[in-house]
Design a protein around this motif. Sequence first.
Motif, PDB file in Angstrom:
ATOM      1  N   PRO A  14       0.933  -1.169  -0.108  1.00 16.61           N
ATOM      2  CA  PRO A  14       0.355  -0.346  -0.255  1.00 16.61           C
ATOM      3  C   PRO A  14       0.865   1.221  -0.114  1.00 16.61           C
ATOM      4  N   TRP A  15       1.918   0.991   1.237  1.00 18.29           N
ATOM      5  CA  TRP A  15       2.796   2.484   0.937  1.00 18.29           C
ATOM      6  C   TRP A  15       3.184   3.065  -0.833  1.00 18.29           C
ATOM      7  N   ALA A  16       3.103   1.910  -1.417  1.00 19.13           N
ATOM      8  CA  ALA A  16       3.440   2.592  -3.118  1.00 19.13           C
ATOM      9  C   ALA A  16       3.015   3.163  -3.288  1.00 19.13           C
ATOM     10  N   LEU A  17       1.922   3.803  -2.930  1.00 18.19           N
ATOM     11  CA  LEU A  17       0.896   4.488  -3.836  1.00 18.19           C
ATOM     12  C   LEU A  17       1.242   6.143  -3.270  1.00 18.19           C
ATOM     13  N   VAL A  18       2.905   5.761  -2.604  1.00 19.06           N
ATOM     14  CA  VAL A  18       2.552   7.436  -1.628  1.00 19.06           C
ATOM     15  C   VAL A  18       4.560   6.992  -2.891  1.00 19.06           C
ATOM     16  N   PRO A  19       4.789   8.086  -3.518  1.00 17.81           N
ATOM     17  CA  PRO A  19       6.311   8.191  -4.506  1.00 17.81           C
ATOM     18  C   PRO A  19       7.158   8.581  -3.485  1.00 17.81           C
ATOM     19  N   SER A  20       8.618   8.635  -3.330  1.00 17.11           N
ATOM     20  CA  SER A  20       9.841   8.893  -3.049  1.00 17.11           C
ATOM     21  C   SER A  20       9.989  10.584  -3.757  1.00 17.11           C
ATOM     22  N   LEU A  21       9.653  11.108  -2.023  1.00 17.82           N
ATOM     23  CA  LEU A  21       9.312  12.634  -2.554  1.00 17.82           C
ATOM     24  C   LEU A  21      10.335  13.086  -1.667  1.00 17.82           C
ATOM     25  N   GLY A  22      10.917  14.991  -2.229  1.00 21.07           N
ATOM     26  CA  GLY A  22      12.065  15.416  -1.834  1.00 21.07           C
ATOM     27  C   GLY A  22      11.367  16.538  -0.723  1.00 21.07           C
ATOM     28  N   ASN A  23      10.029  17.010  -0.967  1.00 19.20           N
ATOM     29  CA  ASN A  23      10.043  18.589  -0.149  1.00 19.20           C
ATOM     30  C   ASN A  23       8.021  17.956   0.395  1.00 19.20           C
ATOM     31  N   LEU A  24       8.316  19.141   1.238  1.00 16.69           N
ATOM     32  CA  LEU A  24       6.492  18.496   2.026  1.00 16.69           C
ATOM     33  C   LEU A  24       5.767  19.331   1.295  1.00 16.69           C
ATOM     34  N   ASP A  25       5.302  20.556  -0.109  1.00 17.55           N
ATOM     35  CA  ASP A  25       4.587  20.655  -1.066  1.00 17.55           C
ATOM     36  C   ASP A  25       3.957  19.257  -1.926  1.00 17.55           C
ATOM     37  N   ALA A  26       5.096  18.277  -2.081  1.00 12.97           N
ATOM     38  CA  ALA A  26       4.774  17.421  -3.124  1.00 12.97           C
ATOM     39  C   ALA A  26       4.350  15.717  -2.125  1.00 12.97           C
ATOM     40  N   TYR A  27       5.192  16.264  -1.087  1.00 10.43           N
ATOM     41  CA  TYR A  27       4.076  15.016  -0.473  1.00 10.43           C
ATOM     42  C   TYR A  27       2.730  15.304   0.425  1.00 10.43           C
ATOM     43  N   ILE A  28       2.174  16.332   0.541  1.00 14.59           N
ATOM     44  CA  ILE A  28       1.016  17.020   1.018  1.00 14.59           C
ATOM     45  C   ILE A  28       0.054  16.829  -0.675  1.00 14.59           C
ATOM     46  N   THR A  29       0.457  17.079  -1.397  1.00 15.36           N
ATOM     47  CA  THR A  29      -0.288  17.479  -2.946  1.00 15.36           C
ATOM     48  C   THR A  29      -0.438  15.804  -2.554  1.00 15.36           C
ATOM     49  N   ALA A  30       0.714  14.613  -2.708  1.00 15.39           N
ATOM     50  CA  ALA A  30       0.220  13.055  -3.114  1.00 15.39           C
ATOM     51  C   ALA A  30      -0.388  12.668  -2.300  1.00 15.39           C
ATOM     52  N   VAL A  31      -0.614  12.924  -1.194  1.00 17.83           N
ATOM     53  CA  VAL A  31      -1.200  12.630  -0.103  1.00 17.83           C
ATOM     54  C   VAL A  31      -2.785  12.486  -0.374  1.00 17.83           C
ATOM     55  N   ARG A  33      -3.894  12.732  -3.116  1.00 19.34           N
ATOM     56  CA  ARG A  33      -4.640  12.565  -3.880  1.00 19.34           C
ATOM     57  C   ARG A  33      -5.232  10.540  -3.722  1.00 19.34           C
ATOM     58  N   LEU A  34      -4.291  10.474  -2.726  1.00 19.24           N
ATOM     59  CA  LEU A  34      -4.721   9.500  -2.007  1.00 19.24           C
ATOM     60  C   LEU A  34      -6.412   8.795  -2.233  1.00 19.24           C
ATOM     61  N   PRO A  35      -6.869   8.195  -2.372  1.00 22.45           N
ATOM     62  CA  PRO A  35      -8.605   7.366  -2.155  1.00 22.45           C
ATOM     63  C   PRO A  35      -9.338   7.580  -1.272  1.00 22.45           C
ATOM     64  N   MET A  36      -9.979   8.067  -0.154  1.00 20.91           N
ATOM     65  CA  MET A  36     -11.041   8.319   0.365  1.00 20.91           C
ATOM     66  C   MET A  36     -11.641   6.463   0.774  1.00 20.91           C
ATOM     67  N   LEU A  37     -12.012   6.056   2.034  1.00 20.44           N
ATOM     68  CA  LEU A  37     -12.297   4.728   1.957  1.00 20.44           C
ATOM     69  C   LEU A  37     -13.570   4.553   2.313  1.00 20.44           C
ATOM     70  N   LEU A  63      -2.774   5.374   4.914  1.00 22.43           N
ATOM     71  CA  LEU A  63      -2.773   5.440   3.176  1.00 22.43           C
ATOM     72  C   LEU A  63      -4.284   6.922   3.359  1.00 22.43           C
ATOM     73  N   SER A  64      -5.091   6.475   3.444  1.00 26.23           N
ATOM     74  CA  SER A  64      -6.382   7.094   3.410  1.00 26.23           C
ATOM     75  C   SER A  64      -6.811   7.945   4.434  1.00 26.23           C
ATOM     76  N   HIS A  65      -6.043   8.245   5.546  1.00 25.95           N
ATOM     77  CA  HIS A  65      -6.281   8.798   6.149  1.00 25.95           C
ATOM     78  C   HIS A  65      -5.163  10.098   6.478  1.00 25.95           C
ATOM     79  N   LEU A  66      -4.023  10.333   5.750  1.00 25.42           N
ATOM     80  CA  LEU A  66      -2.694  11.105   6.188  1.00 25.42           C
ATOM     81  C   LEU A  66      -3.255  12.517   5.444  1.00 25.42           C
ATOM     82  N   ARG A  67      -3.828  12.764   4.876  1.00 23.76           N
ATOM     83  CA  ARG A  67      -4.572  14.408   4.506  1.00 23.76           C
ATOM     84  C   ARG A  67      -5.086  14.239   5.474  1.00 23.76           C
TER      85      ARG A  67
END
Length: 307
Positions: A14-31, A33-37, A63-67
Amino acid sequence: MNLSANTTLSVRDPWALVPSLGNLDAYITAVNRLPMLSQEDESQYARRLRDEGDLEAAGRLVLSHLRLVVSVSRQYLGYGLPQGDLIQEGNVGLMKAVKRFDPEQGVRLVSYALHWIKAEIHEYILRNWRMVKLATTKAQRKLFFNLRSMKQSLKSGASDEQSHRNTLSASEIERIAQDLNVKPAEVIEMETRLSGGDIALEPQTDDSEESYAPIAYLADDSGEPTQVLEARRRDALSSDGLTQALAALDPRSRRIVEERWLQVNDDSSGGKTLHELAAEFGVSAERIRQIEVAAMKKMRKAMEANA
């Protein structure tokens, strides 16, 4: 949502849904986009975790609650701590909530996890916001995290003159103390600590003010091992080492060194001059200087050999 039909959530890791990121803004954008359950999917994953210890199901819930963690972390940016650290601590609280979540209680994970996320962030802030621990009791912690918002609420309802005051009035202190079930003195003390600024221990510039940085006068090197050993070595050289070095000289050289450097005249002007010793030994002042230089070199070698 059908679990078997959802290809996005059927990835084994499941962690493959969050790509390897280099900064906080990219992390926030990625999480974000993760689907809700759905509630049904959430319950199924929670049961799989509870009954089978399924870590993949735990990953889906997290993953679904990282946001949610990102959203909660924004509420604590006013304390001056990095948002990335706040998110990291909140994620720890989220994982604790997922581990303890019981789907049979009839509540959604988002409601249950909110308490755990905030609890971890609160602990992090109390540990790191100031060098001195601010709040110890439950009431004091409540005061710490509510004082700012209560002050803003009181100022918004006050007159223009009162709203521009930085300090709390006696009536405001009393009201806050009653609302939070603490003593007025605790409100005053917490307000003083919260309004105090941080002071950097290390100097911030390389100018002449560097010596006034707190690190310059707060540090105590007296007990540092290398300092202790160095002090012992200096003491040994200044006593036994000096005695041994003088013993290595011939009588004339030793007398010259002692009269030049180890004697004090009555007028506290120091030892004898080159001319005084030249007259005593019947040689020139230059010869006395040469004997002195040679004797000092011999003493230095003797002291280095005994160090």
